[in-house]
Scaffold this active site. Structure first.
Site, PDB file in Angstrom:
ATOM      1  N   VAL A 163       5.107   6.572 -16.602  1.00 30.30           N
ATOM      2  CA  VAL A 163       6.014   7.469 -17.320  1.00 30.30           C
ATOM      3  C   VAL A 163       5.984   7.191 -18.822  1.00 30.30           C
ATOM      4  O   VAL A 163       5.936   8.110 -19.644  1.00 30.30           O
ATOM      5  CB  VAL A 163       7.452   7.328 -16.783  1.00 30.30           C
ATOM      6  CG1 VAL A 163       8.446   8.079 -17.663  1.00 30.30           C
ATOM      7  CG2 VAL A 163       7.529   7.845 -15.341  1.00 30.30           C
ATOM      8  N   GLU A 164       6.010   5.917 -19.190  1.00 37.77           N
ATOM      9  CA  GLU A 164       6.141   5.559 -20.600  1.00 37.77           C
ATOM     10  C   GLU A 164       4.915   5.916 -21.430  1.00 37.77           C
ATOM     11  O   GLU A 164       5.032   6.439 -22.533  1.00 37.77           O
ATOM     12  CB  GLU A 164       6.418   4.055 -20.735  1.00 37.77           C
ATOM     13  CG  GLU A 164       7.835   3.639 -20.379  1.00 37.77           C
ATOM     14  CD  GLU A 164       8.837   4.045 -21.445  1.00 37.77           C
ATOM     15  OE1 GLU A 164       8.434   4.625 -22.467  1.00 37.77           O
ATOM     16  OE2 GLU A 164      10.031   3.777 -21.257  1.00 37.77           O
TER      17      GLU A 164
END
Length: 210
Positions: free
Chosen positions: A110-111
């Site tokens: 996600v990051e």
């Protein structure tokens, strides 16, 4: 984990891939906490797989390497060398911090989309999108947050810190990590990526006894 929802979050996970970090907030650290985090960051032991049974470790890294190999980021890693190096470091640093390595994989997905050179609009850097103020708080200015091992060590140490603050509440700890405490979107993204892409258990049979 009842606060997580699965509907829109999985679609959002599919769309994720750029630098996602919000704004981790710089907060005063108690001296004991600062010292413990500094000690964790300064440990320079070479990463290695940490499994009670080496056969389980090999099964884990083979499966996770195959899954990472489906992502565009690793299309040129034909022999799997980079994936194995990355996975070894993730498993080591996550285990060392008392975190689930698959959770950390989901967070990285996600990051940064596994881009070690990702930079967010607020300046968060690397795989786990670490804010530079952490170098001042618990590290040193010469530490490179784009370095794979350094970034993972910072990120796992910070997430462990937030889990301790929140007494094990992953929902709130992830909110702190993203700078969006109390909002569901980011924890849902991480949880969705974790469960959709990286959930894993040892295969049935005699593997665990070997």
């Amino acid at each position: 984990m009842r606060r997580y929802i699965s509907g829109v979050c999985l679609l959002a996970v599919l769309l994720a891939g750029g630098a996602q970090a919000g704004a981790q907030r710089e907060e005063a650290l108690a001296d004991t906490v600062r010292t413990a985090m500094q000690r964790s960051i300064s440990d320079r032991i070479e990463p290695k797989l940490v499994f009670d049974n080496p056969a389980v470790g090999e099964a884990w890294i083979a499966e996770m390497s195959e899954r990472l190999g489906r992502l565009p980021r690793f299309k040129d890693d034909t022999d799997g060398f980079l994936r194995r190096k990355l996975l070894t470091a993730i498993q080591y640093e996550a285990t060392r911090a008392g975190l689930d390595p698959q959770l950390v994989l989901g967070l990285i997905h996600v990051e940064s989309g596994f881009n070690r050179y990702a930079v967010s609009v607020v300046g968060a850097r690397g795989l786990m999108q670490v804010m530079p103020f952490w170098q001042r708080a618990i590290g040193t200015p010469d530490q490179n947050l784009f370095d794979l091992n350094t970034n993972l060590r910072y990120g796992c140490t910070i997430l462990r810190h937030y889990l301790d603050i929140e007494k094990g509440d992953l929902f709130r700890a992830l909110g702190r990590y993203n700078g969006s405490l109390g909002k569901a979107e980011y924890p849902n993204l991480v949880y969705g990526a974790w469960k959709r892409h990286f959930d894993w258990a040892p295969p049935p049979g005699n593997l665990a006894q070997r």
